[in-house]
Structures are given as C-alpha cells and as structure tokens.
Design a protein around this motif. Sequence first.
Motif, PDB file in Angstrom:
ATOM      1  N   VAL B 143       0.819  -1.212   0.000  1.00  0.00           N
ATOM      2  CA  VAL B 143       0.000   0.000   0.000  1.00  0.00           C
ATOM      3  C   VAL B 143       0.854   1.263   0.000  1.00  0.00           C
ATOM      4  CG1 VAL B 143      -2.144  -0.885   0.981  1.00  0.00           C
ATOM      5  CG2 VAL B 143      -0.284  -0.284   2.500  1.00  0.00           C
ATOM      6  N   TRP B 144       2.000   1.217   0.664  1.00  0.00           N
ATOM      7  CA  TRP B 144       2.818   2.435   0.742  1.00  0.00           C
ATOM      8  C   TRP B 144       3.518   2.747  -0.573  1.00  0.00           C
ATOM      9  CZ3 TRP B 144       3.455  -1.659   4.173  1.00  0.00           C
ATOM     10  CH2 TRP B 144       4.483  -2.570   3.866  1.00  0.00           C
ATOM     11  N   GLU B 145       3.563   1.770  -1.460  1.00  0.00           N
ATOM     12  CA  GLU B 145       4.129   2.082  -2.778  1.00  0.00           C
ATOM     13  C   GLU B 145       3.110   2.832  -3.626  1.00  0.00           C
ATOM     14  OE1 GLU B 145       5.337  -1.702  -4.254  1.00  0.00           O
ATOM     15  OE2 GLU B 145       6.971  -1.858  -2.808  1.00  0.00           O
ATOM     16  N   ILE B 146       1.837   2.555  -3.393  1.00  0.00           N
ATOM     17  CA  ILE B 146       0.786   3.251  -4.128  1.00  0.00           C
ATOM     18  C   ILE B 146       0.577   4.637  -3.527  1.00  0.00           C
ATOM     19  CG2 ILE B 146      -1.651   3.203  -4.746  1.00  0.00           C
ATOM     20  CD1 ILE B 146      -0.344   0.915  -6.036  1.00  0.00           C
ATOM     21  N   ASN B 147       0.584   4.684  -2.223  1.00  0.00           N
ATOM     22  CA  ASN B 147       0.285   5.937  -1.555  1.00  0.00           C
ATOM     23  C   ASN B 147       1.291   6.172  -0.428  1.00  0.00           C
ATOM     24  OD1 ASN B 147      -0.739   8.097  -0.230  1.00  0.00           O
ATOM     25  ND2 ASN B 147      -2.780   7.222   0.133  1.00  0.00           N
ATOM     26  N   PRO B 148       2.469   6.722  -0.778  1.00  0.00           N
ATOM     27  CA  PRO B 148       3.530   6.903   0.230  1.00  0.00           C
ATOM     28  C   PRO B 148       3.110   7.900   1.309  1.00  0.00           C
ATOM     29  CG  PRO B 148       4.323   7.324  -2.011  1.00  0.00           C
ATOM     30  CD  PRO B 148       2.843   7.222  -2.087  1.00  0.00           C
ATOM     31  N   ALA B 149       2.210   8.803   0.964  1.00  0.00           N
ATOM     32  CA  ALA B 149       1.824   9.816   1.949  1.00  0.00           C
ATOM     33  C   ALA B 149       0.899   9.231   3.013  1.00  0.00           C
ATOM     34  CB  ALA B 149       1.136  10.989   1.243  1.00  0.00           C
ATOM     35  N   GLY B 150       0.100   8.271   2.622  1.00  0.00           N
ATOM     36  CA  GLY B 150      -0.913   7.750   3.531  1.00  0.00           C
ATOM     37  C   GLY B 150      -0.432   6.615   4.420  1.00  0.00           C
ATOM     38  N   PHE B 151       0.600   5.921   3.991  1.00  0.00           N
ATOM     39  CA  PHE B 151       1.028   4.746   4.757  1.00  0.00           C
ATOM     40  C   PHE B 151       2.532   4.804   5.000  1.00  0.00           C
ATOM     41  CE2 PHE B 151      -2.690   3.531   2.338  1.00  0.00           C
ATOM     42  CZ  PHE B 151      -3.491   2.973   3.318  1.00  0.00           C
ATOM     43  N   ARG B 152       2.933   4.406   6.200  1.00  0.00           N
ATOM     44  CA  ARG B 152       4.369   4.343   6.461  1.00  0.00           C
ATOM     45  C   ARG B 152       4.914   3.035   5.956  1.00  0.00           C
ATOM     46  NH1 ARG B 152       6.144   5.626  12.317  1.00  0.00           N
ATOM     47  NH2 ARG B 152       7.985   4.475  11.623  1.00  0.00           N
ATOM     48  N   ALA B 153       6.029   3.119   5.256  1.00  0.00           N
ATOM     49  CA  ALA B 153       6.607   1.920   4.655  1.00  0.00           C
ATOM     50  C   ALA B 153       6.893   0.878   5.729  1.00  0.00           C
ATOM     51  CB  ALA B 153       7.885   2.282   3.916  1.00  0.00           C
ATOM     52  N   GLY B 154       6.556  -0.361   5.416  1.00  0.00           N
ATOM     53  CA  GLY B 154       6.889  -1.461   6.311  1.00  0.00           C
ATOM     54  C   GLY B 154       5.876  -1.724   7.398  1.00  0.00           C
ATOM     55  N   ILE B 155       4.883  -0.854   7.524  1.00  0.00           N
ATOM     56  CA  ILE B 155       3.887  -1.076   8.577  1.00  0.00           C
ATOM     57  C   ILE B 155       2.556  -1.439   7.939  1.00  0.00           C
ATOM     58  CG2 ILE B 155       2.608  -0.022  10.480  1.00  0.00           C
ATOM     59  CD1 ILE B 155       5.136   1.712  10.908  1.00  0.00           C
ATOM     60  N   SER B 156       2.077  -2.606   8.313  1.00  0.00           N
ATOM     61  CA  SER B 156       0.830  -3.088   7.735  1.00  0.00           C
ATOM     62  C   SER B 156      -0.348  -2.344   8.347  1.00  0.00           C
ATOM     63  CB  SER B 156       0.714  -4.589   8.008  1.00  0.00           C
ATOM     64  OG  SER B 156      -0.501  -5.071   7.527  1.00  0.00           O
ATOM     65  N   PRO B 157      -1.305  -1.866   7.533  1.00  0.00           N
ATOM     66  CA  PRO B 157      -2.491  -1.210   8.097  1.00  0.00           C
ATOM     67  C   PRO B 157      -3.236  -2.176   9.016  1.00  0.00           C
ATOM     68  CG  PRO B 157      -2.401  -0.931   5.714  1.00  0.00           C
ATOM     69  CD  PRO B 157      -1.334  -1.900   6.077  1.00  0.00           C
ATOM     70  N   LEU B 158      -3.889  -1.624  10.041  1.00  0.00           N
ATOM     71  CA  LEU B 158      -4.545  -2.483  11.026  1.00  0.00           C
ATOM     72  C   LEU B 158      -5.752  -3.197  10.451  1.00  0.00           C
ATOM     73  CD1 LEU B 158      -4.294  -0.233  14.185  1.00  0.00           C
ATOM     74  CD2 LEU B 158      -3.014  -2.320  13.653  1.00  0.00           C
ATOM     75  N   ASP B 159      -6.441  -2.524   9.529  1.00  0.00           N
ATOM     76  CA  ASP B 159      -7.616  -3.155   8.945  1.00  0.00           C
ATOM     77  C   ASP B 159      -7.752  -2.661   7.513  1.00  0.00           C
ATOM     78  OD1 ASP B 159      -9.780  -4.728   8.692  1.00  0.00           O
ATOM     79  OD2 ASP B 159     -10.944  -3.832  10.314  1.00  0.00           O
ATOM     80  N   GLY B 160      -8.541  -3.392   6.731  1.00  0.00           N
ATOM     81  CA  GLY B 160      -8.709  -3.011   5.337  1.00  0.00           C
ATOM     82  C   GLY B 160      -9.964  -2.199   5.134  1.00  0.00           C
ATOM     83  N   ASN B 161     -10.172  -1.786   3.885  1.00  0.00           N
ATOM     84  CA  ASN B 161     -11.339  -0.992   3.533  1.00  0.00           C
ATOM     85  C   ASN B 161     -12.632  -1.769   3.658  1.00  0.00           C
ATOM     86  OD1 ASN B 161     -10.643   1.590   2.989  1.00  0.00           O
ATOM     87  ND2 ASN B 161     -10.160   1.228   0.844  1.00  0.00           N
ATOM     88  N   GLY B 162     -12.540  -3.067   3.529  1.00  0.00           N
ATOM     89  CA  GLY B 162     -13.743  -3.896   3.599  1.00  0.00           C
ATOM     90  C   GLY B 162     -14.313  -4.180   2.229  1.00  0.00           C
ATOM     91  N   LEU B 163     -15.220  -5.142   2.223  1.00  0.00           N
ATOM     92  CA  LEU B 163     -15.830  -5.575   0.975  1.00  0.00           C
ATOM     93  C   LEU B 163     -17.109  -4.785   0.744  1.00  0.00           C
ATOM     94  CD1 LEU B 163     -15.758  -7.758  -1.293  1.00  0.00           C
ATOM     95  CD2 LEU B 163     -17.054  -9.223   0.229  1.00  0.00           C
ATOM     96  N   ASN B 164     -17.305  -4.360  -0.477  1.00  0.00           N
ATOM     97  CA  ASN B 164     -18.526  -3.663  -0.844  1.00  0.00           C
ATOM     98  C   ASN B 164     -19.741  -4.463  -0.344  1.00  0.00           C
ATOM     99  OD1 ASN B 164     -20.787  -2.656  -2.196  1.00  0.00           O
ATOM    100  ND2 ASN B 164     -19.588  -2.124  -4.012  1.00  0.00           N
ATOM    101  N   PRO B 165     -20.594  -3.839   0.456  1.00  0.00           N
ATOM    102  CA  PRO B 165     -21.703  -4.611   1.047  1.00  0.00           C
ATOM    103  C   PRO B 165     -22.612  -5.258   0.000  1.00  0.00           C
ATOM    104  CG  PRO B 165     -21.923  -2.262   1.503  1.00  0.00           C
ATOM    105  CD  PRO B 165     -20.565  -2.461   0.939  1.00  0.00           C
ATOM    106  N   LEU B 166     -22.665  -4.666  -1.192  1.00  0.00           N
ATOM    107  CA  LEU B 166     -23.484  -5.281  -2.236  1.00  0.00           C
ATOM    108  C   LEU B 166     -22.964  -6.656  -2.617  1.00  0.00           C
ATOM    109  CD1 LEU B 166     -24.155  -2.373  -4.725  1.00  0.00           C
ATOM    110  CD2 LEU B 166     -25.731  -3.411  -3.126  1.00  0.00           C
TER     111      LEU B 166
END
Lengths: 124, 739
Positions: B143-166
Amino acid sequence: MNPKYIVGGLIIVVFTVWAAVSFNSSLTPYVSIKEAKERGDVVQLKGARLDQGAFNIQTNMFTFQLGDEASGEQIHVIYDGPKPGNFDQATHVVCVGRYEDGAFHATDLLVKCPSKYQEEGTKI
Amino acid sequence: MIAGILMTSLTFVALFISVVAYFLHHRRGEEALLRLGRLAFYTSVVLIFAQAILLMWGILTHHFEWIYVFSYSSKSLPLYYLIATFWAGQEGTFLLWLVFGAIYGLILIRHRRDDEALVMTFMNLVQAFIVMILVKKNPFTYVWEINPAGFRAGISPLDGNGLNPLLQDPWMTIHPPILFAGYSSTMILFAFAMSALIKRNYDNWVRPAFPYALFAGMTLGIGIILGGYWAYTTLGWGGYWGWDPVENSSLIPWLISLGLIHGMVIQRRQEGMKRSNVFLALSSFILVLYGSFLTRSGVLTDFSVHSFGESELNTYLVGFVGLFLLIAALAFIMRTREFKGQKIQSEFFSRENFMLLGILVLSILAIFTFIGTSSPLLTGLFGTASNVSINYYNSLAGPLGIILAAFIALAPLMSWKRDSRDKLKSVIVHAVLALLGGIAAFFLGIKDMIPLLILILSVFLILINGEIVWRTASKGNWNFGGYLAHAGIGFMLIGILTSSVYDRSTKVTLPLGVTTEVMGYPLQYNGKLSSPDGKDKVLIDVASKTTYAKFYWSDYSQAYMVAPSVQNMPLQDLYISPIQIIPANETMTNHQTITLQKGIPFEFEGNRLTFTGYEMGEHGMNAGDMQIAAVITFVNPGSYNEQIIKPGMRMIGQKREYIPAEFPGNGRTILLEGINVESSSISLAVSEPAGANQASAGKELLAVEVSVKPLINLLWLGTLLMFFGFLTALTNRLRKQPL
C-alpha cells in the motif's frame, strides 16, 4: 429463389428498421440545464446537488434543486418516488425525464457519490 | 510483496516463451520447440496457481499491506466473504481468468495432439496479455508504494477498507467464478478458430471445439442467471434484468455462443456454415473482451449503476481489445475467400433451415444489444453522448422472442434436408393445447399481442420439445440434452413474461405496528432489528409471518443499503423493498404541543397528566446509544382509573428516534418532543383527534415498494432445465466422443 433467403432477408430488414426507429426514439441525450429547459423532450441531465430536497408523504414526490456548475443555472426537479437513500452524500445527480411546466419531472435518478469503491488504487 | 510481483512478471515471461516456441514449432515442426512450449506453459500454470494461492492466503490471513487485500477486505468479514474477496476487484477477476485459462490449457494439451501447437499459441497469447494487466496493476503491491503519503513503509495497516456490502451476498460467492469460467472459455473457441484460419482447415476444428462451445454456453448462461438472481434478491430494485451494460456485456457473447453451438451442429451434418462458425467463434471472444473493456474502463460510469469506476487501465484495455480485434479481423479477411463450404441446399421446411434462421435471430438480438450497449460511444462520435433507454431493448426483444420461440418449436420436428411439412400434422394436438393455454391466459389478464404470442408459442415449444425428451429418455437414450435445454428456454420465456411484464407494484407507507392491506396481503411494519454486523433489518409481517428486509447505512458505500424481503410462493413472489424510514416526528402533521412541569398536574382536554420522572432504558443498545422515557400518570375524570404512559426517545449516535405512546382511550399519538433539564419540564406533541392520517400520525413510517411477481418460479425452473439440458448434452457428447 430459396424462400429461406426471403424469410431471412425479411427478418433482417424488418428488425433493422424497427431497431433504428426504437433506437432513435429511446435515445436520451445528455444535456445541460439550459438545453433541457429549451427542448422539453426526454433527456438526461447531470448537475450538482444544491439542497437536501424534500419528500412529500401525501403525494409520494421528492423535490430538490439541481444546479449547473459551469453556468450557474438552476432547475427544480420533481421525482415521482422517495428520496434516494444516499442522496445527502451525493455531489452530483443524474436525472432522466423531461422539462414541463417550470420543473424537471424525473422518472429516474442516478446519484453519484464519492464512494470508496471508486477510489481504489491511487487515491486511498 | 516482491515474491508475488516477481511471480507475475515471470508468468508473463513464461507465457511469452510458450507463445513463441509453440508458434515456431508449428512453422518448423522441431520437437525441441514443442517441449519448450509445453515446459514454459507448465511453468506459467505453476506460477498462476502459486499467485492465486498466495493471494487467497493473503486475504485469509489479513495481509493488509497488500493493496488488493487492503482495498477489498477487512477483519470483520466471515470466511466465505473473505473467499469472495478474491474476485471482488479487477486484479482478482483477471487472476481468476488466468486460473481458468491454465486449467483449460492443461485439458487441451492432454487431449489435443495434432493442433496443440497453434491452439496453445493463441491461448497463451491471450493469457500473456491478461498477465500484462496484472504486471501493470499488481494485487501484491504494498500500500505504501501506491500511496507513500498515507502509509508508512513497512507497517501493515490495522484493517482493510472492507468488501462492498453489495457483494456480501451468498450468491456473490459463486456467480463471478462461474461467469469467469464462461468468459475465459471463449478464449478456447477463439484459439481453435484462429488455428483453423492459419491452417486453412475449416473442418477439423469443429469436432474438438464443440464441447468447449457447449461449456461456454452453459457457464455463461448460468452465470448470467445467477447474476440476475443476485440482483433480484439483493439490490432491491425489483427485477433481475435491467439491460445494464454489465449485464449486456455477458448476454451478447452468450447469444453468440448459442448461435455457434447450432452452427457447429449444422456444419457437422451439412458441411455448410464454415465461414459463419469461424466468425461466431472469433466474435464470442472479442465480444467478451469488448464487454470487459466497456465495464472496466470507466467509459460508461455515467450510464451504468454498477460499472467499475474510472481506471488508469483504460488505454491499455482499449489497446488490448483493439489488438485482438485486429488479429482476428485480419486473419478472417485474408482467408475469407478460401472457405469452400457446401452451400446448404435444403428445403425450406427442413431442420437446418429453421436452425439457420434461429441463429440469425440470436445474432440480430446480439447485434442490437451490442449497438444499444455501445450507444454512448457511438453517439459520442457524432455529438453529445447519449444512452438508449430500456424501451429500446424491450421493444426489440419481444418480437425477436416470438420468432425465436416459433423456430425452437418447429425445428425439432423437421427432418434434415428434406421438406417435412407433413410433420406439422403430428403436432396439431400440441398447437390446440397451446392455443387453449393462450385463451386461458387471455382471461387471466394477458391481453397484449406480443406477450400473448410469446406465451402460446412457449407452451407449444415446451410441449413439442418436452415430448421428444420424454420419448428419447424412456428409450434409455441420453440424446435429449438440446431438447431439454429448449424446453427450459420455453419455461424461462413464460416466467420472464409473467414476472416482468405482468408484475404489479405499488409504493406504500406502513405505519409502525398498524396492519395495512396491500395487494391482498396484510402487511405490518414492526420496527427495526439491529444486527451485530451493522446490517440492520426491518421487520415486516406478511399475514402474521415475520419477514426481514435489510435497510442500513453503509459507511463503505456512503449510502443506505437495501435488500428486499422476498416471499416465495408457488404461484408468485411477494417482493417488499424498503425505500425509506420516516421518523415519527415528521409524520406528526397536525398536533399541539404541551409542556409539563415535573410533579405538577396538567389539565388537557379534561384529562389530568402528571409528569413524575424519567426511565432510562438499556434494551438492545449499542455502546454510546441511550434511551430515555418520560413517565406520565394519566387520569381520566370519567373513569378515575390511573394509567401510566411512557413516551420516549432514543439517541443512536447523532440520530434521534421517537418512541411514541398512545393517548389512552382514543388512539391519538403522543411524542416526547423535548426535555428541559434545568426547569425539569418536558414538552409533548399530541396529534389532533380526528384526521385523515390518524392511523399514521406520529408513528414511524416505513416506505416500501411492494410488488407481486407472478409465476417467477417458472423462470428459475426453466433455468434449471436449461442447465441440465446443457449438462446432458455435454456429458453425452464426452461419453461418445472423448475430448
């Protein structure tokens, strides 16, 4: 001549004509608010949502204001149905319908929301 | 993840080598090249499976540092939806395509000796291009390669965006894989047709390709109907088919594949249809590509409710479709003069002639659906982009349905080649029965010309094809697959007709706790039921039987999610789709407000009301929600009976909900409007005694759309028959003549 060519040819010709007619009559062009007011036939209108709208329980109609971002022109939209669930989150609304008696009577509303589903990839 | 990305790149290299080696083997015949082609292909198979397993593992173990896992899943998803996450996004569906392609390739290599080289050349060419999409947009990217500003390299986000409820629906776990099995199987037809063109041999490909055409027809058909079923039970707009670009883009190749199946039957019997069959096989694949271009590129975002969003893959996908269109068109045009087919010189009343006309009708429907779907692109060339409305498709599908039903009814009666008009006499009984059915339908309300004709012809074709199935099966012969599928189509036509042309629907508002009769069914809205997963339900009693519809706010979609309550009955479905919940205070149109001081009796229309204190409730509450009710003693001087009423309110997050109380004796509604803590007073809204809306005044309302779908079960029954028809035809063919 083999009757199959006659029948086949007939099917092709009749349906091509029929398709062309219904294609033209069911085509709903995308127009600006200004154009929609001038034309008066069934069109698709895309504009910015200007207010939260109001739903009338008695008539089962939902009304709101739609605005053109470029020209600033506004139009009053009357939709025969309830307020779409995600209306308040919408930035833009696409309305299908016609302009009549000072208001745009929409038969279909397509609400354009800034959803996460469309923001995947680069814009997280 | 470097291993994942590396595997994707290596897959491309392997497939590229395989294409070159296989093609050179075709030209030069060197055995070493064949071995290299196979080795490279097997390598790609291993790599593709490894990537699929890796992605599935990543999803199941929540590797949110991978963009795909982050974008489409979250920790809260149950196992089966985590599995469905695999095909929730573009990259996953392309990977799914590759997996199917790899399986088909293994089957082809196992069974084809003589034309392996060319067929595999083209299979692998397509596979290579799909892999190239994944190289460009890789699911394993951090994710940090796509969005370096939003994610710190090497740290996995705690949770994902989730699946579209549809997509969180049981049918969504099987619909996409089946549809993609069908999509990718058209690649085999393309490969066979291309190899026929290159070899200038337009006869030998038909026999081996036929089972694949059957497979494509079966999987695409089932995939489409499953999608429709999902839309019907999940989306809540009341139907299963809306001529949406996404739906059309799978319908078009399906129609073409059906045409191809029949064309192949004719070619094997009559030596004709050679050019058409190659053309249909090429088109089915090109149209699949075109369809996925339309729905994925974002070209149609303004016209489709459920296309994928704009994507940077746009140019690539256009190039992809364009390239394969060019390859197919060039090869076809260069060879078009060389087809030396037998002109089919049969009588008009012969089986092949009616089949030909049927193929013609299928193709016309496909072409005009194609034109309609592409209308924004086509009209965009000449002026403002416009879209055709559903009327365009419906006005074409009706008449074409009539002709098609007639051909399906008559073709099986006819003999090959010779004039079989005399056979028509044998179905007079069937015709009379069908007409009687039509008369009955007329008096039951089907009074329009086109639907009535379709209905009569459908009954006719079911009787004829059904009889053939019965007679063949009772002889212990399994040669009835096609007829069974046709009978299924007949049932589907009737089901579609009754449930979508003659459905009735109305919009009503159901007051909380009050029974309202809608289309002969007593309906009662019984409030909301909060669900631990956040997908709150509304309770609607249908004739005292509790049913549920989903109605909840989704943070993911930033919208209210709706799933209807569908009551399936033998003769019809009752379909209740929630539209909106109107809170109690908004329905208090005429009311007066009174203010009560704590402990001080208040005279109101001859009654004495005393506010004595508050009651806090904790019933079914989530953290942060609170519920409060005012306790009021109510004395009517006439009866001297003391009653206690408790109007209240509930705070759910920022939203306030009212819990109305009933005015003793006359059913008027009392709402707790406001609480003033400082002066320890409350204000109450009391609805006016007599009014048109007394039953609903001050009550929470559920606005719903109620529809009745007559005989929709025939559609599902027909689908099953069609599926078993295909399956019988396929297994029968494989038993007699292995791949």
